[in-house]
Scaffold this motif. Sequence first.
Motif, PDB file in Angstrom:
ATOM      1  N   THR A   1       0.830  -1.203   0.000  1.00 61.17           N
ATOM      2  CA  THR A   1       0.000   0.000   0.000  1.00 61.17           C
ATOM      3  C   THR A   1       0.865   1.253   0.000  1.00 61.17           C
ATOM      4  N   TRP A   2       0.732   2.032  -1.060  1.00 59.32           N
ATOM      5  CA  TRP A   2       1.502   3.271  -1.219  1.00 59.32           C
ATOM      6  C   TRP A   2       0.566   4.434  -1.537  1.00 59.32           C
ATOM      7  N   TYR A   3       0.854   5.569  -0.931  1.00 60.42           N
ATOM      8  CA  TYR A   3       0.180   6.822  -1.248  1.00 60.42           C
ATOM      9  C   TYR A   3       1.199   7.676  -1.990  1.00 60.42           C
ATOM     10  N   VAL A   4       0.895   8.043  -3.203  1.00 59.95           N
ATOM     11  CA  VAL A   4       1.839   8.741  -4.072  1.00 59.95           C
ATOM     12  C   VAL A   4       1.266  10.105  -4.437  1.00 59.95           C
ATOM     13  N   ALA A   5       2.058  11.146  -4.244  1.00 61.81           N
ATOM     14  CA  ALA A   5       1.656  12.498  -4.628  1.00 61.81           C
ATOM     15  C   ALA A   5       2.529  12.964  -5.775  1.00 61.81           C
ATOM     16  N   VAL A   6       1.889  13.313  -6.877  1.00 59.65           N
ATOM     17  CA  VAL A   6       2.584  13.850  -8.048  1.00 59.65           C
ATOM     18  C   VAL A   6       2.036  15.245  -8.285  1.00 59.65           C
ATOM     19  N   ASP A   7       2.832  16.239  -7.914  1.00 58.82           N
ATOM     20  CA  ASP A   7       2.366  17.624  -7.960  1.00 58.82           C
ATOM     21  C   ASP A   7       1.033  17.717  -7.202  1.00 58.82           C
ATOM     22  N   GLY A   8      -0.072  18.075  -7.853  1.00 54.23           N
ATOM     23  CA  GLY A   8      -1.339  18.235  -7.144  1.00 54.23           C
ATOM     24  C   GLY A   8      -2.242  17.026  -7.182  1.00 54.23           C
ATOM     25  N   THR A   9      -1.716  15.876  -7.610  1.00 58.06           N
ATOM     26  CA  THR A   9      -2.538  14.672  -7.761  1.00 58.06           C
ATOM     27  C   THR A   9      -2.098  13.605  -6.780  1.00 58.06           C
ATOM     28  N   SER A  10      -3.069  12.953  -6.134  1.00 56.99           N
ATOM     29  CA  SER A  10      -2.774  11.889  -5.184  1.00 56.99           C
ATOM     30  C   SER A  10      -3.293  10.554  -5.714  1.00 56.99           C
ATOM     31  N   LEU A  11      -2.466   9.516  -5.521  1.00 57.03           N
ATOM     32  CA  LEU A  11      -2.811   8.174  -5.975  1.00 57.03           C
ATOM     33  C   LEU A  11      -2.545   7.192  -4.837  1.00 57.03           C
ATOM     34  N   LEU A  12      -3.488   6.315  -4.580  1.00 56.44           N
ATOM     35  CA  LEU A  12      -3.355   5.282  -3.556  1.00 56.44           C
ATOM     36  C   LEU A  12      -3.295   3.932  -4.262  1.00 56.44           C
ATOM     37  N   ILE A  13      -2.247   3.159  -3.996  1.00 54.55           N
ATOM     38  CA  ILE A  13      -2.046   1.877  -4.663  1.00 54.55           C
ATOM     39  C   ILE A  13      -2.329   0.745  -3.682  1.00 54.55           C
ATOM     40  N   ASP A  14      -3.163  -0.204  -4.106  1.00 54.36           N
ATOM     41  CA  ASP A  14      -3.448  -1.435  -3.357  1.00 54.36           C
ATOM     42  C   ASP A  14      -3.801  -1.177  -1.889  1.00 54.36           C
ATOM     43  N   PRO A  15      -4.921  -0.506  -1.629  1.00 51.95           N
ATOM     44  CA  PRO A  15      -5.269  -0.156  -0.249  1.00 51.95           C
ATOM     45  C   PRO A  15      -5.598  -1.379   0.614  1.00 51.95           C
ATOM     46  N   PHE A  16      -4.785  -1.582   1.635  1.00 50.59           N
ATOM     47  CA  PHE A  16      -4.939  -2.705   2.577  1.00 50.59           C
ATOM     48  C   PHE A  16      -4.323  -2.258   3.902  1.00 50.59           C
ATOM     49  N   PHE A  17      -5.173  -1.722   4.788  1.00 53.78           N
ATOM     50  CA  PHE A  17      -4.676  -1.102   6.016  1.00 53.78           C
ATOM     51  C   PHE A  17      -4.750  -2.028   7.231  1.00 53.78           C
ATOM     52  N   ASP A  18      -5.171  -3.243   7.029  1.00 59.04           N
ATOM     53  CA  ASP A  18      -5.168  -4.224   8.115  1.00 59.04           C
ATOM     54  C   ASP A  18      -3.850  -4.985   8.076  1.00 59.04           C
ATOM     55  N   ASN A  19      -2.774  -4.236   8.285  1.00 56.48           N
ATOM     56  CA  ASN A  19      -1.447  -4.855   8.278  1.00 56.48           C
ATOM     57  C   ASN A  19      -0.624  -4.254   9.406  1.00 56.48           C
ATOM     58  N   PRO A  20       0.404  -4.968   9.882  1.00 56.40           N
ATOM     59  CA  PRO A  20       1.116  -4.531  11.093  1.00 56.40           C
ATOM     60  C   PRO A  20       2.044  -3.347  10.908  1.00 56.40           C
ATOM     61  N   HIS A  21       2.208  -2.838   9.691  1.00 56.54           N
ATOM     62  CA  HIS A  21       3.151  -1.743   9.471  1.00 56.54           C
ATOM     63  C   HIS A  21       2.508  -0.367   9.497  1.00 56.54           C
ATOM     64  N   THR A  22       1.204  -0.302   9.606  1.00 51.95           N
ATOM     65  CA  THR A  22       0.547   1.009   9.630  1.00 51.95           C
ATOM     66  C   THR A  22      -0.219   1.195  10.931  1.00 51.95           C
ATOM     67  N   SER A  23      -0.226   2.423  11.416  1.00 52.54           N
ATOM     68  CA  SER A  23      -1.015   2.758  12.601  1.00 52.54           C
ATOM     69  C   SER A  23      -2.334   3.412  12.211  1.00 52.54           C
ATOM     70  N   LEU A  24      -2.584   3.534  10.922  1.00 52.34           N
ATOM     71  CA  LEU A  24      -3.771   4.224  10.443  1.00 52.34           C
ATOM     72  C   LEU A  24      -4.954   3.275  10.299  1.00 52.34           C
ATOM     73  N   ASP A  25      -6.102   3.763  10.689  1.00 52.35           N
ATOM     74  CA  ASP A  25      -7.345   3.129  10.289  1.00 52.35           C
ATOM     75  C   ASP A  25      -7.693   3.658   8.906  1.00 52.35           C
ATOM     76  N   VAL A  26      -8.377   2.838   8.135  1.00 55.29           N
ATOM     77  CA  VAL A  26      -8.684   3.273   6.776  1.00 55.29           C
ATOM     78  C   VAL A  26      -9.480   4.579   6.768  1.00 55.29           C
ATOM     79  N   SER A  27     -10.250   4.832   7.812  1.00 62.76           N
ATOM     80  CA  SER A  27     -11.038   6.066   7.877  1.00 62.76           C
ATOM     81  C   SER A  27     -10.159   7.300   8.085  1.00 62.76           C
ATOM     82  N   ASP A  28      -8.893   7.095   8.497  1.00 66.13           N
ATOM     83  CA  ASP A  28      -7.976   8.210   8.702  1.00 66.13           C
ATOM     84  C   ASP A  28      -7.284   8.650   7.419  1.00 66.13           C
ATOM     85  N   VAL A  29      -7.415   7.870   6.374  1.00 67.51           N
ATOM     86  CA  VAL A  29      -6.656   8.114   5.146  1.00 67.51           C
ATOM     87  C   VAL A  29      -7.405   9.119   4.267  1.00 67.51           C
TER      88      VAL A  29
END
Length: 244
Positions: free
Chosen positions: A10-38
Amino acid sequence: MELTWHGHSTWYVAVDGTSLLIDPFFDNPHTSLDVSDVPTPDYVLLTHGHADHIADASAFTDATVVGTPELTGWVADKRGADDTIGMNLGGTVECGDAYVTMHRADHTNGIGTDYEYGAGMPAGYVIGDTQPTREDDEDAFAFYHAGDTGLMSEMRDVIGTFLEPDAAALPVGDHFTMGPAQAAIAADWLDVDHVFPMHYDTFPPIEIDVDRVEREVAATGADAEVHVLDGDESYVFDRPYADG
């Protein structure tokens, strides 16, 4: 370009003024975010239909979902996505300020516990801030998200040679994808300057010593710098593109 790793693939990529989220899967041990926080991105890019890559796609139905026609069709029908872009291998689509090129990944595909739905070919993406061209463009920068894949000669013969990414997120967890040794060969073949390990330590079969990635890359003689990010950590490439 700013890259933020939220664990797994899962990657969040910002290109100038555009945001892209790749393969959203937040139920993993490396993130402290809930999906509602994204924050809702402008685009959601899906590499394939396995649950650990599309689990949270339904949380971002206000974004434009990009993937194979089979996968975007399923997300529209089953997860309520209103706006989709179905594309296929080799194609490039303009996503706001970003240019997204889809390339194959060597993996399996399917949606659902019993994989009752086909999702087309698995894929990876090359995301650039300029349109891909064979003309010289020293200011261009591109990031390759390899998706779930094994080592494949297209990394050397097509992606590295013609698409010319500067940085790559490579799966290293072994078992289901490349492990550190094959990922190091991929880094060499791609001729990238920066490598970001992903798809590891999420669940027992893909637990590894991630420090091996840097050692294996060094053993290949590749010039790539390996960046092992913490979950939710960002890395920024500024013009002219140097280390973040």
